[in-house]
Design an enzyme around this catalytic site. Structure first.
Site, PDB file in Angstrom:
ATOM      1  N   TYR A 143       0.795  -1.225   0.000  1.00  0.00           N
ATOM      2  CA  TYR A 143       0.000   0.000   0.000  1.00  0.00           C
ATOM      3  C   TYR A 143       0.835   1.287   0.000  1.00  0.00           C
ATOM      4  O   TYR A 143       0.278   2.374  -0.136  1.00  0.00           O
ATOM      5  CB  TYR A 143      -0.968   0.013   1.188  1.00  0.00           C
ATOM      6  CG  TYR A 143      -2.231  -0.776   0.954  1.00  0.00           C
ATOM      7  CD1 TYR A 143      -2.190  -2.161   0.833  1.00  0.00           C
ATOM      8  CD2 TYR A 143      -3.461  -0.137   0.854  1.00  0.00           C
ATOM      9  CE1 TYR A 143      -3.354  -2.890   0.617  1.00  0.00           C
ATOM     10  CE2 TYR A 143      -4.626  -0.862   0.644  1.00  0.00           C
ATOM     11  CZ  TYR A 143      -4.567  -2.232   0.527  1.00  0.00           C
ATOM     12  OH  TYR A 143      -5.724  -2.944   0.314  1.00  0.00           O
ATOM     13  N   LYS A 200       2.553 -15.248   3.723  1.00  0.00           N
ATOM     14  CA  LYS A 200       2.756 -16.100   2.552  1.00  0.00           C
ATOM     15  C   LYS A 200       4.265 -16.344   2.445  1.00  0.00           C
ATOM     16  O   LYS A 200       4.879 -16.135   1.394  1.00  0.00           O
ATOM     17  CB  LYS A 200       2.171 -15.400   1.311  1.00  0.00           C
ATOM     18  CG  LYS A 200       2.111 -16.253   0.063  1.00  0.00           C
ATOM     19  CD  LYS A 200       1.174 -17.445   0.137  1.00  0.00           C
ATOM     20  CE  LYS A 200       1.405 -18.364  -1.050  1.00  0.00           C
ATOM     21  NZ  LYS A 200       0.716 -19.677  -0.916  1.00  0.00           N
ATOM     22  N   ASP A 233      -3.517 -18.481   2.094  1.00  0.00           N
ATOM     23  CA  ASP A 233      -4.450 -19.286   1.295  1.00  0.00           C
ATOM     24  C   ASP A 233      -5.150 -20.328   2.174  1.00  0.00           C
ATOM     25  O   ASP A 233      -6.366 -20.513   2.114  1.00  0.00           O
ATOM     26  CB  ASP A 233      -3.759 -19.931   0.077  1.00  0.00           C
ATOM     27  CG  ASP A 233      -2.435 -20.597   0.395  1.00  0.00           C
ATOM     28  OD1 ASP A 233      -1.954 -20.494   1.554  1.00  0.00           O
ATOM     29  OD2 ASP A 233      -1.858 -21.254  -0.506  1.00  0.00           O
ATOM     30  N   ASP A 257      -6.653  -6.736   4.170  1.00  0.00           N
ATOM     31  CA  ASP A 257      -7.761  -6.196   3.373  1.00  0.00           C
ATOM     32  C   ASP A 257      -8.621  -7.329   2.829  1.00  0.00           C
ATOM     33  O   ASP A 257      -9.847  -7.332   2.965  1.00  0.00           O
ATOM     34  CB  ASP A 257      -7.195  -5.363   2.210  1.00  0.00           C
ATOM     35  CG  ASP A 257      -8.303  -4.842   1.305  1.00  0.00           C
ATOM     36  OD1 ASP A 257      -9.285  -4.305   1.847  1.00  0.00           O
ATOM     37  OD2 ASP A 257      -8.194  -4.993   0.075  1.00  0.00           O
ATOM     38  N   ASP A 261     -12.774  -8.884   4.057  1.00  0.00           N
ATOM     39  CA  ASP A 261     -14.000  -8.959   3.247  1.00  0.00           C
ATOM     40  C   ASP A 261     -14.580 -10.373   3.358  1.00  0.00           C
ATOM     41  O   ASP A 261     -15.790 -10.554   3.496  1.00  0.00           O
ATOM     42  CB  ASP A 261     -13.728  -8.630   1.766  1.00  0.00           C
ATOM     43  CG  ASP A 261     -14.052  -7.176   1.435  1.00  0.00           C
ATOM     44  OD1 ASP A 261     -13.838  -6.306   2.307  1.00  0.00           O
ATOM     45  OD2 ASP A 261     -14.504  -6.902   0.296  1.00  0.00           O
TER      46      ASP A 261
HETATM   47  C1  IPM Z   1     -10.668  -1.082   2.869  1.00  0.00           C
HETATM   48  C2  IPM Z   1     -10.675  -0.676   1.411  1.00  0.00           C
HETATM   49  C3  IPM Z   1      -9.431   0.144   1.073  1.00  0.00           C
HETATM   50  C4  IPM Z   1      -8.220  -0.738   1.324  1.00  0.00           C
HETATM   51  C5  IPM Z   1      -9.413   0.698  -0.362  1.00  0.00           C
HETATM   52  C6  IPM Z   1     -10.601   1.596  -0.622  1.00  0.00           C
HETATM   53  C7  IPM Z   1      -8.137   1.433  -0.682  1.00  0.00           C
HETATM   54  O1  IPM Z   1     -10.807  -1.786   0.601  1.00  0.00           O
HETATM   55  O2  IPM Z   1     -10.638  -0.197   3.741  1.00  0.00           O
HETATM   56  O3  IPM Z   1     -10.732  -2.283   3.157  1.00  0.00           O
HETATM   57  O4  IPM Z   1      -7.815  -1.520   0.457  1.00  0.00           O
HETATM   58  O5  IPM Z   1      -7.671  -0.656   2.408  1.00  0.00           O
HETATM   59 MN    MN Z   2     -11.199  -3.607   1.684  1.00  0.00          MN
END
Ligand code: IPM
Ligand code: MN
Ligand code: NAD
Length: 364
Positions: A143, A200, A233, A257, A261
């Site tokens: 990042y 990883k 993974d 990140d 999700d």
């Molecule tokens: C998050 C988002 C951000 C990230 C994006 C919008 C840059 O996906 O906060 O999880 O990757 O950190």
């Molecule tokens: Mn995200």
């Protein structure tokens, strides 16, 4: 512990609010109403940073913006950033990643808690089975955007994207994870006892090697805490196959990140996931895990609970635990009684679900 958390009776806290783009504009007002309903001693100041402002005057963050946030506010509550009209996503990068990097908010804390079995897509999984936290490194890794493009537009084009891992950066996030494990209990009051490091290192040996060495070193300072390791993974597989064993997971920026999700899906989707971007002792920033969700923006259908739970996380961080508990209890009740938006099975709109929460808090 953060000084701000030690205060006996919290004094007035100043909160900067940046709702941002898309559904950020819809869910953040509901979070503010929930906080107001608790009677918390806070003062909100709203900022219009986001796509509309950028398209109007090309400002992403006004001069001195980050210094102002750190100086004048106790915490920041943010919505989401990202708008199809801004193809480069430059404003999101400068505002959101700007706060994380320039304010050095190195610990991205993302709790994963299942409030009701009905919200989990996995069979036979109960709320007690999903109560873990991902501690994501928030200021390094891929990042940093170090790298470049060479010979662009030619057949010999080269793109590099560097993965930056400093010993200081890796050590502080791993230490944060162990300290978090030591100080926090699960929802049912039982102690946390295990830190799992996810990397990883079988393929990315240089960075992975550093994380492995630092993890082993830091662990020796916490002999009572169990340690575990998984490749990212394998961790994804396990999270879906059986999430019961997870407790505190620490990992780098990009893996954090991605797995959060996936983890959000365990708790009912992105609409339910909260997060804090924290540097102990400094002004920290709280935001739902989800993005601006352009296809559903402006339709009053976005789930506001991720943002509302995020505001509770912020209050707890500021020492207002009673107020935070009120918000969490109201959300739990809403979920149990299906007073929710459609994504998690209810029939309410964003505003109506938010109003139900505020009324419930007021009635307590
Ligand atoms: C998050 C988002 C951000 C990230 C994006 C919008 C840059 O996906 O906060 O999880 O990757 O950190
Ligand atoms: Mn995200
Ligand atoms: P997203 O999180 O916006 O949406 C992913 C999916 O989840 C979509 O199907 C969306 O409808 C759904 N969703 C998200 N939040 C929801 C909610 N509260 N209620 C109901 N459904 C919800 O991710 P994306 O589509 O990959 O990204 C959209 C934009 O947001 C992009 O510009 C991206 O860069 C940005 N983004 C910003 C942040 C942030 O500001 N923290 C985080 C992620 C993505």
């Amino acid at each position: 512990m953060d000084q701000k958390q030690n205060a006996q009776k919290p004094s007035l806290k100043r909160i900067a609010v940046i709702a941002g783009d898309g559904i950020g504009q819809e869910v953040i007002p509901q979070a503010l109403n929930a906080v107001r309903a608790t009677g918390a001693n806070v003062e909100f100041s709203e900022f219009d940073w986001g796509a509309d402002r950028f398209l109007r005057d090309r400002t992403t963050v006004p001069p001195d913006g980050f210094a102002m946030l750190g100086r004048d506010f106790d915490a920041i509550l943010a919505g989401a950033f990202g708008d199809p009209r801004v193809k480069t996503n430059i404003h999101a990068k400068e505002i959101l990643l700007g706060m994380r990097f320039k304010m050095d908010l190195y610990a991205n804390v993302r709790p994963v808690r299942l409030l009701d079995a009905a919200l989990c897509p996995l069979k036979g999984v109960e709320p007690k089975d999903v109560d873990f936290v991902v501690i994501r490194e928030n200021t390094e890794g891929v990042y940093t955007d170090a790298g470049g493009v060479f010979k662009q537009g030619t057949p010999d084009e080269i793109a590099t994207q560097e993965d930056i891992n400093t010993r200081k950066g890796v050590e502080r996030i791993i230490r944060y994870a162990f300290e978090y494990c030591e100080r926090h209990t699960k929802l049912d009051g039982s102690p946390r006892h295990r830190v799992l490091m996810c990397d990883k290192s079988n393929a990315m040996t240089h960075a992975g090697g550093l994380w492995q060495r630092v993890f082993k070193e830091v662990a020796t300072d916490f002999p009572q805490i169990e340690t575990q390791h998984m490749y990212v993974d394998a961790l994804c597989l396990q999270m879906v196959r059986d999430p019961r064993g997870f407790d505190v997971v620490v990992t780098n920026n990009m893996f954090g990140d991605i797995i959060t999700d996936l983890a959000a899906a365990l708790q009912g989707g992105l609409g339910m996931a909260a997060s804090g971007n924290i540097h102990p002792g400094k002004t920290s920033m709280f935001e739902p895990v989800h993005g601006s969700a352009p296809p559903i923006a402006g339709k009053n259908i976005a789930n506001p609970f991720g943002a509302i739970l995020t505001s509770a996380m912020m209050l707890a961080h500021l020492g207002m635990t009673a107020e935070a508990d009120k918000i969490e209890a109201a959300v739990l009740e809403a979920v149990r009684h299906q007073r929710t938006t459609q994504d998690i099975g209810g029939a309410l709109g964003t505003r109506e679900a938010g109003e139900w929460i505020s009324k419930k808090i007021n009635a307590r």
